[in-house]
Design a protein around this motif. Sequence first.
Motif, PDB file in Angstrom:
ATOM      1  N   UNK A   1      49.023 -40.494  72.721  1.00 41.36           N
ATOM      2  CA  UNK A   1      49.623 -41.457  73.280  1.00 41.36           C
ATOM      3  C   UNK A   1      47.931 -41.975  74.276  1.00 41.36           C
ATOM      4  N   UNK A   2      48.414 -44.068  74.540  1.00 37.44           N
ATOM      5  CA  UNK A   2      47.798 -44.395  74.723  1.00 37.44           C
ATOM      6  C   UNK A   2      47.148 -44.047  76.102  1.00 37.44           C
ATOM      7  N   UNK A   3      48.791 -43.533  76.743  1.00 35.28           N
ATOM      8  CA  UNK A   3      47.812 -43.111  78.290  1.00 35.28           C
ATOM      9  C   UNK A   3      47.182 -41.985  78.409  1.00 35.28           C
ATOM     10  N   UNK A   4      47.942 -41.131  77.697  1.00 38.51           N
ATOM     11  CA  UNK A   4      46.667 -39.577  77.100  1.00 38.51           C
ATOM     12  C   UNK A   4      44.928 -40.048  76.994  1.00 38.51           C
ATOM     13  N   UNK A   5      45.388 -41.298  76.502  1.00 31.46           N
ATOM     14  CA  UNK A   5      43.749 -40.663  75.464  1.00 31.46           C
ATOM     15  C   UNK A   5      43.078 -41.385  76.711  1.00 31.46           C
TER      16      UNK A   5
END
Length: 227
Positions: free
Chosen positions: A41-45
């Motif tokens: 996800x964008x948050x993890x990236x």
Amino acid sequence: MMTNLFDQFMSPALLGLPLIVIALTLPWAMYPSPTSRWLNSRMVALQGWFFSQYTHQLLLPVNTKGHKWALILTSLMTFLITLNVMGLLPYTFTPTTQLSLNMGLALPFWLATVLTGLRNQPTASLGHLLPEGTPVPLIPVLIIIETISLFIRPLALGVRLTANLTAGHLLIHLIASAVVALAPMMTTLALLTALVLALLTILEIAVAVIQAYVFVLLLTLYLQENV
């Protein structure tokens, strides 16, 4: 008044059970874990990008041998930043305002760097106690001074973090109390004071991040002397 002012730094308890355990373990539950998918996800990236950036900054002064400490230093910095920033939320407790906790973090890490140096390069590590080119009459005095300086490092780490966060929390508490007291009598002055409080809160967020960074950065400098 002074008792109420410093109540915010007391370790909270519920039914006799200390809640500091929850305050210390909660930050880890806030970070998303990477999955086994091809794309996260964008948050993890975004989280991974931040980790890689400040890991790179932390390890700049450390040579290749010290890069083995990257994971633990990055984890420590993430932990401290989360605790410091979460402590600025209303009705929360900041564990890093406790000197005992900060010393419990500073002392083992400092001792680990010293023992690493004594194991890997004992001559170079002991050589830091006596600067090169010291006149013979000053050798005993300088050895004593450098030894005291070495053993005072963990105390400086713990006190620096505690003092900066405690001072900021006290100042926010005092200004917030002034806003509440001035609101019924002088609304305009209360609004100006509230603006100062908002700016101070932004400053304290920056201080919370910077103090965590300084804590870990000093550890990397101590590590550099011993690897």
